[in-house]
Scaffold this motif. Structure first.
Motif, PDB file in Angstrom:
ATOM      1  N   ARG A  10     -10.708   7.863  -7.900  1.00 15.20           N
ATOM      2  CA  ARG A  10      -9.297   7.855  -7.530  1.00 15.20           C
ATOM      3  C   ARG A  10      -9.085   8.593  -6.209  1.00 15.20           C
ATOM      4  O   ARG A  10      -8.344   8.146  -5.338  1.00 15.20           O
ATOM      5  N   LYS A  11      -9.730   9.742  -6.055  1.00 12.34           N
ATOM      6  CA  LYS A  11      -9.598  10.509  -4.815  1.00 12.34           C
ATOM      7  C   LYS A  11     -10.171   9.755  -3.620  1.00 12.34           C
ATOM      8  O   LYS A  11      -9.600   9.774  -2.529  1.00 12.34           O
ATOM      9  N   THR A  12     -11.289   9.084  -3.849  1.00 11.60           N
ATOM     10  CA  THR A  12     -11.921   8.326  -2.766  1.00 11.60           C
ATOM     11  C   THR A  12     -11.038   7.172  -2.310  1.00 11.60           C
ATOM     12  O   THR A  12     -10.853   6.940  -1.111  1.00 11.60           O
ATOM     13  N   VAL A  13     -10.463   6.458  -3.274  1.00 15.08           N
ATOM     14  CA  VAL A  13      -9.581   5.332  -2.949  1.00 15.08           C
ATOM     15  C   VAL A  13      -8.345   5.829  -2.203  1.00 15.08           C
ATOM     16  O   VAL A  13      -7.897   5.216  -1.220  1.00 15.08           O
ATOM     17  N   ALA A  14      -7.788   6.965  -2.639  1.00 17.95           N
ATOM     18  CA  ALA A  14      -6.592   7.512  -1.994  1.00 17.95           C
ATOM     19  C   ALA A  14      -6.890   7.894  -0.541  1.00 17.95           C
ATOM     20  O   ALA A  14      -6.102   7.601   0.369  1.00 17.95           O
ATOM     21  N   ALA A  15      -8.025   8.549  -0.326  1.00 16.58           N
ATOM     22  CA  ALA A  15      -8.401   8.949   1.036  1.00 16.58           C
ATOM     23  C   ALA A  15      -8.686   7.743   1.914  1.00 16.58           C
ATOM     24  O   ALA A  15      -8.437   7.749   3.129  1.00 16.58           O
TER      25      ALA A  15
ATOM     26  N   LEU B  73      -5.074  -1.328  -5.844  1.00 16.89           N
ATOM     27  CA  LEU B  73      -4.637  -2.055  -7.039  1.00 16.89           C
ATOM     28  C   LEU B  73      -5.583  -1.789  -8.210  1.00 16.89           C
ATOM     29  O   LEU B  73      -5.139  -1.603  -9.350  1.00 16.89           O
ATOM     30  N   TRP B  74      -6.877  -1.780  -7.919  1.00 20.16           N
ATOM     31  CA  TRP B  74      -7.859  -1.481  -8.967  1.00 20.16           C
ATOM     32  C   TRP B  74      -7.662  -0.068  -9.517  1.00 20.16           C
ATOM     33  O   TRP B  74      -7.674   0.138 -10.733  1.00 20.16           O
ATOM     34  N   SER B  75      -7.467   0.908  -8.620  1.00 21.86           N
ATOM     35  CA  SER B  75      -7.316   2.302  -9.042  1.00 21.86           C
ATOM     36  C   SER B  75      -6.058   2.501  -9.883  1.00 21.86           C
ATOM     37  O   SER B  75      -6.101   3.114 -10.960  1.00 21.86           O
ATOM     38  N   PHE B  76      -4.931   1.963  -9.405  1.00 22.66           N
ATOM     39  CA  PHE B  76      -3.688   2.086 -10.160  1.00 22.66           C
ATOM     40  C   PHE B  76      -3.779   1.336 -11.482  1.00 22.66           C
ATOM     41  O   PHE B  76      -3.317   1.816 -12.520  1.00 22.66           O
ATOM     42  N   GLY B  77      -4.369   0.141 -11.445  1.00 20.06           N
ATOM     43  CA  GLY B  77      -4.499  -0.638 -12.675  1.00 20.06           C
ATOM     44  C   GLY B  77      -5.344   0.069 -13.714  1.00 20.06           C
ATOM     45  O   GLY B  77      -5.001   0.080 -14.907  1.00 20.06           O
TER      46      GLY B  77
ATOM     47  N   ILE C   6       0.837  -1.198   0.000  1.00 19.66           N
ATOM     48  CA  ILE C   6       0.000   0.000   0.000  1.00 19.66           C
ATOM     49  C   ILE C   6       0.873   1.248   0.000  1.00 19.66           C
ATOM     50  O   ILE C   6       0.681   2.168  -0.801  1.00 19.66           O
ATOM     51  N   GLY C   7       1.845   1.279   0.910  1.00 24.35           N
ATOM     52  CA  GLY C   7       2.708   2.453   0.995  1.00 24.35           C
ATOM     53  C   GLY C   7       3.701   2.567  -0.138  1.00 24.35           C
ATOM     54  O   GLY C   7       4.101   3.683  -0.514  1.00 24.35           O
ATOM     55  N   GLY C   8       4.104   1.429  -0.709  1.00 26.65           N
ATOM     56  CA  GLY C   8       5.130   1.471  -1.745  1.00 26.65           C
ATOM     57  C   GLY C   8       4.615   1.605  -3.162  1.00 26.65           C
ATOM     58  O   GLY C   8       5.393   1.865  -4.090  1.00 26.65           O
ATOM     59  N   MET C   9       3.302   1.472  -3.357  1.00 23.59           N
ATOM     60  CA  MET C   9       2.767   1.445  -4.718  1.00 23.59           C
ATOM     61  C   MET C   9       2.984   2.755  -5.470  1.00 23.59           C
ATOM     62  O   MET C   9       3.358   2.765  -6.636  1.00 23.59           O
ATOM     63  N   ARG C  10       2.757   3.871  -4.794  1.00 21.91           N
ATOM     64  CA  ARG C  10       2.928   5.165  -5.464  1.00 21.91           C
ATOM     65  C   ARG C  10       4.391   5.393  -5.847  1.00 21.91           C
ATOM     66  O   ARG C  10       4.697   5.879  -6.931  1.00 21.91           O
ATOM     67  N   TYR C  11       5.319   4.983  -4.970  1.00 23.09           N
ATOM     68  CA  TYR C  11       6.737   5.151  -5.260  1.00 23.09           C
ATOM     69  C   TYR C  11       7.187   4.198  -6.373  1.00 23.09           C
ATOM     70  O   TYR C  11       8.060   4.532  -7.166  1.00 23.09           O
TER      71      TYR C  11
END
Length: 259
Positions: free
Chosen positions: A186-191, A222-226, A159-164
């Motif tokens: 996307r904003k909802t998933v991030a929050a 994973l869904w949001s990034f995918g 979770i923490g490493g996905m953005r990096y």
């Protein structure tokens, strides 16, 4: 005018220095309250120095006329995140003060919705402010995932490493740097990531419930990034024919000009 701009720049840099000072003061308060060990102190000080250095460099490049009220809120959040980071680092040496950790994290998450509103209402939205806000959010999620991973397992670090990981991948695949369309999902998933990790870190629910909450957070991420990666890939594939067509048209115009 040049003298005035220089004076404003100095004031802006002074605000970042004050932020670093407040960060050290918070560490001192935490240290006296819980008897924080070397790991917590060193990690907290490293965070304060790194934040001051990176932010000062960014301000020097953009040279804003003032630091701005929204950035002050974000800087306040960064100071709280520094405190959370120190507590998480200290938790590897001694039992963490869960109530204090949860309290600092909760305030930082609540303020996440404040700085954006302040920027819009005061007309001080900037690219630097948006990037500053995003980096503070990302680092808080990374720190929380490290803390929760000690309870649920190393898979939480995804979770923490996905953005990096996404940022690193974008260096090898530049098409990932293309702007994405606005998305409330996307904003909802991030929050949701911070809330779920905070809930699991508070340890108020049974183990299986915490496991389900964090698994839901990871699945949605994973869904949001995918979805975003798929959109960027398709968009990059569509952009190639357009570029080729433009090149062909330019060659045709050049050929007519020669004739």
């Amino acid at each position: 005018m040049a003298l005035n701009n220089t004076y404003e720049a100095r004031l802006v840099q002074q605000e970042t220095a004050v932020g670093a000072g407040v960060q050290i003061l918070l560490l001192a308060l935490l240290g006296s309250a819980i008897g924080m060990g070397p790991a917590g102190w060193l990690t907290g000080l490293a965070f304060a120095i790194a934040t001051w250095a990176v932010l000062s460099r960014a301000l020097h490049r953009t040279r804003p006329r003032s630091f701005g009220p929204a950035n002050r809120v974000t800087l306040g959040r960064a100071i709280l995140v520094g405190g959370v980071t120190a507590l998480v680092a200290d938790s590897f040496e001694s039992s963490p003060p869960v109530t204090l950790l949860v309290g600092l994290t909760a305030v930082a998450l609540i303020l996440d919705g404040v700085d954006g509103q302040v920027a819009r209402r005061t007309g001080t939205s900037t690219a630097l402010g948006a990037r500053f806000d995003m980096e503070v959010d990302a680092f808080l999620i990374l720190v929380l995932s490290v803390y929760v991973s000690t309870q649920l397992g190393p898979w939480v670090l995804l979770i923490g490493g996905m953005r990096y990981a996404f940022v690193a991948a974008a260096k090898a695949a530049p098409w990932l740097n293309a702007p994405l369309p606005h998305s409330m999902a996307r904003k909802t998933v991030a929050a949701m990531q911070g809330v779920c990790l905070l809930l699991a870190g508070a340890d108020l629910l049974p183990y299986l419930a915490n496991l389900a909450v964090v698994a839901l957070a990871l699945g949605s991420l994973l869904w949001s990034f995918g979805r975003d990666v798929l959109w960027l890939w398709r968009n990059s594939r569509l952009a190639v024919p357009a570029e080729v067509e433009a090149s062909v048209e330019e060659l045709a115009v050049l050929e007519l000009a020669v004739r």
